[in-house]
Scaffold this motif. Structure first.
Motif, PDB file in Angstrom:
ATOM      1  N   VAL A  46       0.853  -1.182   0.000  1.00 56.72           N
ATOM      2  CA  VAL A  46       0.000   0.000   0.000  1.00 56.72           C
ATOM      3  C   VAL A  46       0.892   1.236   0.000  1.00 56.72           C
ATOM      4  O   VAL A  46       2.018   1.195   0.488  1.00 56.72           O
ATOM      5  CB  VAL A  46      -0.962   0.025   1.212  1.00 56.72           C
ATOM      6  N   ASP A  52      -2.806   4.781  -0.020  1.00 53.34           N
ATOM      7  CA  ASP A  52      -3.302   4.934  -1.377  1.00 53.34           C
ATOM      8  C   ASP A  52      -2.121   5.330  -2.254  1.00 53.34           C
ATOM      9  O   ASP A  52      -1.347   6.198  -1.855  1.00 53.34           O
ATOM     10  CB  ASP A  52      -4.355   6.057  -1.378  1.00 53.34           C
ATOM     11  N   PRO A  53      -1.905   4.766  -3.418  1.00 53.44           N
ATOM     12  CA  PRO A  53      -2.635   3.671  -4.056  1.00 53.44           C
ATOM     13  C   PRO A  53      -2.317   2.305  -3.427  1.00 53.44           C
ATOM     14  O   PRO A  53      -1.498   2.230  -2.524  1.00 53.44           O
ATOM     15  CB  PRO A  53      -2.097   3.734  -5.487  1.00 53.44           C
ATOM     16  N   VAL A  54      -2.988   1.282  -3.946  1.00 51.18           N
ATOM     17  CA  VAL A  54      -2.672  -0.077  -3.508  1.00 51.18           C
ATOM     18  C   VAL A  54      -2.055  -0.834  -4.681  1.00 51.18           C
ATOM     19  O   VAL A  54      -2.363  -0.552  -5.832  1.00 51.18           O
ATOM     20  CB  VAL A  54      -3.931  -0.828  -3.027  1.00 51.18           C
ATOM     21  N   LEU A  55      -1.167  -1.778  -4.351  1.00 52.21           N
ATOM     22  CA  LEU A  55      -0.544  -2.587  -5.388  1.00 52.21           C
ATOM     23  C   LEU A  55      -1.197  -3.960  -5.375  1.00 52.21           C
ATOM     24  O   LEU A  55      -1.209  -4.641  -4.353  1.00 52.21           O
ATOM     25  CB  LEU A  55       0.962  -2.702  -5.145  1.00 52.21           C
ATOM     26  N   ALA A  64      -0.774  -1.050  -9.940  1.00 54.24           N
ATOM     27  CA  ALA A  64      -1.042  -0.048  -8.915  1.00 54.24           C
ATOM     28  C   ALA A  64      -2.391   0.573  -9.235  1.00 54.24           C
ATOM     29  O   ALA A  64      -2.620   1.049 -10.338  1.00 54.24           O
ATOM     30  CB  ALA A  64       0.039   1.022  -8.924  1.00 54.24           C
ATOM     31  N   LEU A  65      -3.307   0.515  -8.269  1.00 56.16           N
ATOM     32  CA  LEU A  65      -4.643   1.099  -8.457  1.00 56.16           C
ATOM     33  C   LEU A  65      -4.891   2.114  -7.360  1.00 56.16           C
ATOM     34  O   LEU A  65      -4.504   1.893  -6.213  1.00 56.16           O
ATOM     35  CB  LEU A  65      -5.727   0.016  -8.358  1.00 56.16           C
TER      36      LEU A  65
ATOM     37  N   LEU B 218       9.026  -0.650  -1.816  1.00 56.00           N
ATOM     38  CA  LEU B 218       7.682  -0.086  -1.656  1.00 56.00           C
ATOM     39  C   LEU B 218       7.292   0.052  -0.191  1.00 56.00           C
ATOM     40  O   LEU B 218       6.159   0.405   0.127  1.00 56.00           O
ATOM     41  CB  LEU B 218       6.654  -0.959  -2.385  1.00 56.00           C
ATOM     42  N   PHE B 312       4.725   4.981  -7.882  1.00 54.49           N
ATOM     43  CA  PHE B 312       3.783   4.416  -6.912  1.00 54.49           C
ATOM     44  C   PHE B 312       3.903   5.146  -5.575  1.00 54.49           C
ATOM     45  O   PHE B 312       2.916   5.544  -4.973  1.00 54.49           O
ATOM     46  CB  PHE B 312       4.081   2.919  -6.741  1.00 54.49           C
ATOM     47  N   ASP B 315       2.564   8.795  -5.885  1.00 53.59           N
ATOM     48  CA  ASP B 315       1.276   9.036  -6.532  1.00 53.59           C
ATOM     49  C   ASP B 315       0.366   9.949  -5.720  1.00 53.59           C
ATOM     50  O   ASP B 315      -0.249  10.871  -6.243  1.00 53.59           O
ATOM     51  CB  ASP B 315       0.565   7.718  -6.804  1.00 53.59           C
ATOM     52  N   ARG B 316       0.310   9.695  -4.416  1.00 52.73           N
ATOM     53  CA  ARG B 316      -0.601  10.463  -3.581  1.00 52.73           C
ATOM     54  C   ARG B 316      -0.235  11.945  -3.578  1.00 52.73           C
ATOM     55  O   ARG B 316      -1.080  12.827  -3.662  1.00 52.73           O
ATOM     56  CB  ARG B 316      -0.550   9.884  -2.166  1.00 52.73           C
ATOM     57  N   LEU B 427      -5.296   5.837 -12.327  1.00 54.49           N
ATOM     58  CA  LEU B 427      -3.872   5.484 -12.292  1.00 54.49           C
ATOM     59  C   LEU B 427      -3.642   4.210 -13.110  1.00 54.49           C
ATOM     60  O   LEU B 427      -3.091   4.249 -14.195  1.00 54.49           O
ATOM     61  CB  LEU B 427      -3.406   5.303 -10.839  1.00 54.49           C
ATOM     62  N   MET B 428      -4.086   3.064 -12.597  1.00 53.23           N
ATOM     63  CA  MET B 428      -3.955   1.772 -13.280  1.00 53.23           C
ATOM     64  C   MET B 428      -2.603   1.594 -13.962  1.00 53.23           C
ATOM     65  O   MET B 428      -2.500   1.603 -15.177  1.00 53.23           O
ATOM     66  CB  MET B 428      -5.066   1.602 -14.318  1.00 53.23           C
ATOM     67  N   MET B 429      -1.575   1.466 -13.165  1.00 49.13           N
ATOM     68  CA  MET B 429      -0.224   1.418 -13.705  1.00 49.13           C
ATOM     69  C   MET B 429       0.416   0.070 -13.388  1.00 49.13           C
ATOM     70  O   MET B 429       0.378  -0.388 -12.255  1.00 49.13           O
ATOM     71  CB  MET B 429       0.580   2.557 -13.074  1.00 49.13           C
ATOM     72  N   GLU B 430       0.990  -0.531 -14.398  1.00 48.63           N
ATOM     73  CA  GLU B 430       1.624  -1.837 -14.202  1.00 48.63           C
ATOM     74  C   GLU B 430       3.037  -1.652 -13.658  1.00 48.63           C
ATOM     75  O   GLU B 430       3.770  -0.777 -14.104  1.00 48.63           O
ATOM     76  CB  GLU B 430       1.683  -2.562 -15.556  1.00 48.63           C
ATOM     77  N   LEU B 431       3.417  -2.470 -12.671  1.00 45.78           N
ATOM     78  CA  LEU B 431       4.798  -2.437 -12.191  1.00 45.78           C
ATOM     79  C   LEU B 431       5.543  -3.613 -12.824  1.00 45.78           C
ATOM     80  O   LEU B 431       5.206  -4.757 -12.574  1.00 45.78           O
ATOM     81  CB  LEU B 431       4.875  -2.535 -10.663  1.00 45.78           C
TER      82      LEU B 431
END
Ligand SMILES: Nc1nc2c(ncn2[C@@H]2O[C@H](COP(=O)(O)OP(=O)(O)OP(=O)(O)O)[C@@H](O)[C@H]2O)c(=O)[nH]1
Ligand SMILES: [Mg+2]
Lengths: 81, 612
Positions: A46, A52-55, A64-65, B218, B312, B315-316, B427-431
């Motif tokens: 997270v 936020d966001p969460v993985l 990542a959403l 992360l 990631f 992002d916030r 967002l919808m981002m692939e890692l």
């Protein structure tokens, strides 16, 4: 339960993706990415600020959403599946 | 010959290695990096197959679905459907899939197959798949899909052999066209599951090393700490590694300029060679090592897969200033140059997010500003160690980069409030998986950057420098002139005219003048200053030395801040026009940056003067 509420590490499976409004492109994209009934998901990490966001681990991929996106996905715990 | 040209389009999910494959096939040098959304436009290349047939290859942006929702994905959709202006439907689609990520990528293969065009599937990254113990029953997959399937390793010489042989043969028959509706789409997932159950053995869903690294990268606390350390190291390295080399190059040019002068009769020509070419261009060339060190880090970071992790984590923060985590990578590319950064925004779905990102991208400190910063910092900031480890010059450089970032956040925040934007940003981002950068790729990347810099140097910067030399030399001083000759030159008049605008922020006429060529290419400010001071005969001991004697610390700081925010570089404005198709956005961009730069410089100059 919604994916946005799923605790980190808890195994679950996707129930379905809900449209936030008619013809919701985000919901459709989530389905294309594999958020479909019966697909196992897990929260892997997270974000550091406000969780936020969460993985999400789905299939062999990590996405990542943001919470708003994750809350479109309803999930059930694996035991109940 | 052209009758037998076969047009092939490379399509697939983002980051599956299409561009790597394109480069391998065509000998191209398109950008390859380890995150989704690197390629944002269509690129064409060709090569001759063993049979003598010419193959024309199209590299396209990656997409998760033909149901496109960002500008880059639309290009791929349109090319596949034959709707792209000026582009006929490709004769053959090569669908590229990452063999380590088939659950996601096979769905897109099935979607492409339904277009009813001839398709070949390339299972790429077979090297990684084998390492991870992934076994794919290719004959069975081929049989079930009804498509030819070949294995490729796009990052190895000869890694596309099987693909070349296949596409050089007969074009495979197309599957029947199938409609695209919600029900049949859901069906694709069921088909993928069946295919995987029958053909794939996967010991582990993810690479163990990725899981381990992500636990640290992360982590809410360590993750941010690692990010801060990485960023800081980059700027320290630019100074600690780059600076000594720069000094050596500058000495070399002084020596050569001195020698050249002895070989020529005194006069305008000698002045052009020593003051313009060796003095002006040499000074800019000296900053090549710093630029290369910066790029070394950018290339390694891009290939490692760390950047989306950084996005990631941040992002916030980005969201709070009206941006998305997806803006992170275009903004990061802008540290190299705003132009690819602004083009990279095509991968941003939301048009407002995209516009905000485009408008603030020029505030990221591009590499063309590095020579200016390095020059002024070298001349005005003492080499001192803070806390025993941090080089003060590195700290100031880091602060300037930070100033750009904070400025961008402020602008984003203001725009968000002007628009009263409360809507959702996706967002919808692939890692991606982590990868160890290959020495050869890094070397090629650096070489390319170095060549781009040298081309600019011998092109636009050379032209402007000669022009500046001309303006500073002619007309000569009249009979009985009392002041230095340069004050009677065109340059002197123009510079003093501009000074009316720039005196309140502490710029003398030489600096004001140098801002003009900087508008074409920022590095030229350095060359222009060097030339003006050399022609004026005030640059003994190097430009840095001359500046330190001529302007105050307050002016130097003001100039640094000016370069952090000022609207510069016509090419950036041109690309904003092209990408947003609006002069209004160009005007907004120029206007807000001018006001911001002037205000910030004014404050810095006045405060620094009051304190001095
Ligand atoms: N190990 C391995 N890495 C590969 C292979 N092919 C590509 N890569 C790496 O995969 C990453 C993505 O490669 P690209 O060629 O940029 O991918 P792309 O499909 O063009 O990506 P987009 O343009 O973003 O859609 C880079 O880090 C490449 O070095 C392969 O066969 N093996
Ligand atoms: Mg690409």
């Amino acid at each position: 339960m919604r994916l946005s509420e799923l605790p980190k590490g808890a195994p679950a499976v996707v129930d379905r993706v809900h449209d936030a409004h008619a013809a919701d492109p985000i919901a459709q994209r989530l389905r294309d990415l594999g958020f479909v009934d019966g697909e196992p998901v897990r929260v892997v990490a997270v974000g550091p600020m406000g969780g936020d966001p969460v993985l999400i681990q789905i299939g062999f991929t990590r996405f990542a959403l943001r919470k708003a996106e994750a809350s479109r996905v309803s999930v059930r715990s694996e035991a109940a599946a | 010959m052209s009758a037998s040209t076969l047009r092939i389009a490379l399509v697939g999910n983002p980051n599956c290695g299409k561009t790597a494959l394109f480069n391998l096939l065509t000998g191209g040098r398109q950008k390859v990096a380890n995150y989704a959304g690197v390629t944002v436009e269509r690129k064409e290349g060709r090569f001759t197959a063993p049979s003598g047939r010419v193959l024309q290859i199209l590299d396209l942006p990656g997409t998760y679905s033909l149901d496109a929702n960002s500008p880059d994905e639309m290009i791929t959709r349109d090319v596949c459907a034959g709707n792209y202006p000026g582009e006929a439907v490709p004769d053959l689609i090569v669908c590229v899939a990452d063999a380590t990520n088939l659950r996601l990528h096979l769905r897109f293969v099935l979607e492409v197959k339904r277009l009813g065009r001839p398709v070949v599937l390339a299972l790429n990254m077979m090297d990684t798949a084998r390492q991870r113990g992934i076994v794919i029953d290719v004959p069975e997959l081929q049989r079930r899909l009804g498509l030819p399937v070949v294995e490729t390793v796009a990052v190895k010489r000869g890694g596309a052999q099987a693909l070349i042989e296949r596409v050089d043969g007969e074009v495979p028959a197309a599957a029947p066209v199938q409609p695209d509706d919600a029900a049949s789409r859901a069906d694709l997932h069921a088909q993928v599951r069946e295919l995987l159950a029958a053909t794939l053995t996967m010991p582990r869903a993810t690479a163990a090393i990725d899981d381990t690294l992500d636990r640290w990268a992360l982590h809410p606390v360590f993750g941010l700490a690692i990010l801060a350390v990485v960023m800081f190291l980059v700027f320290q390295a630019v100074y600690s590694i780059g600076k000594p080399m720069t000094d050596a190059i500058a000495d070399g040019f002084d020596w050569m300029g001195g020698h050249a002068a002895t070989l020529m009769p005194a006069g305008p020509l000698q002045s052009l060679v020593t003051d313009g070419l060796f003095g002006g261009l040499g000074t800019v060339l000296g900053f090549l090592p710093e630029i290369l060190v910066l790029f070394l880090f950018i290339i390694v970071l891009e290939e490692s897969g760390y950047l989306p992790r950084a996005a990631f984590l941040l992002d916030r923060l980005m969201l709070s200033v009206g941006l998305t985590g997806r803006s992170f990578i275009p903004l990061l590319s802008s540290f190299a140059c705003a132009i690819p950064g602004i083009m990279g925004t095509r991968s941003i779905t939301d048009p407002r997010d995209r516009l905000t990102t485009i408008l603030i991208a020029p505030l990221m400190t591009c590499s063309a500003r590095l020579p200016v910063y390095a020059l002024l910092i070298g001349a005005f900031i003492p080499i001192r160690y803070v806390f025993g480890v941090f080089n003060l010059q590195g700290v100031v450089l880091f602060t300037l980069y930070l100033a750009g970032i904070l400025g961008a956040m402020l602008v984003g925040w203001v725009m968000k409030h002007i628009r009263r934007d409360k809507s959702e940003h996706a967002l919808m981002m692939e890692l991606p998986s982590y990868r160890v950068p290959k020495l050869r790729d890094v070397a090629i990347g650096l070489y390319e950057r170095g060549m781009i810099f040298l081309k600019r140097l011998t092109g636009v910067i050379l032209g402007l420098t000669v022009l500046m030399w001309f303006l500073s030399t002619f007309p000569g001083a009249p009979e009985g002139a009392t002041r230095p000759a340069i004050e009677y030159s065109f340059a002197g008049y123009i510079g003093r005219g501009l000074q009316y605008i720039f005196a309140p922020i502490g710029f003398n006429w030489q600096i004001s003048l140098a801002l003009i060529p900087a508008f074409a290419a920022r590095e030229t400010a350095v060359a222009a200053l060097a030339t003006v001071y050399l022609v004026g005969g005030e640059a003994a001991g190097g430009l840095g030395h001359a500046l330190a004697g001529q302007i105050s610390l307050a002016s130097a700081l003001s100039l640094l801040v000016w370069f952090a925010y000022a609207p510069q570089c016509m090419s950036t404005l041109a690309i904003i026009k092209r990408e947003t198709d609006s002069w209004r956005n160009v005007a907004i961009s120029f206007g807000y940056m001018f006001v911001m730069a002037y205000t910030a410089s004014f404050i810095v100059y006045q405060v620094a003067r009051a304190l001095a």
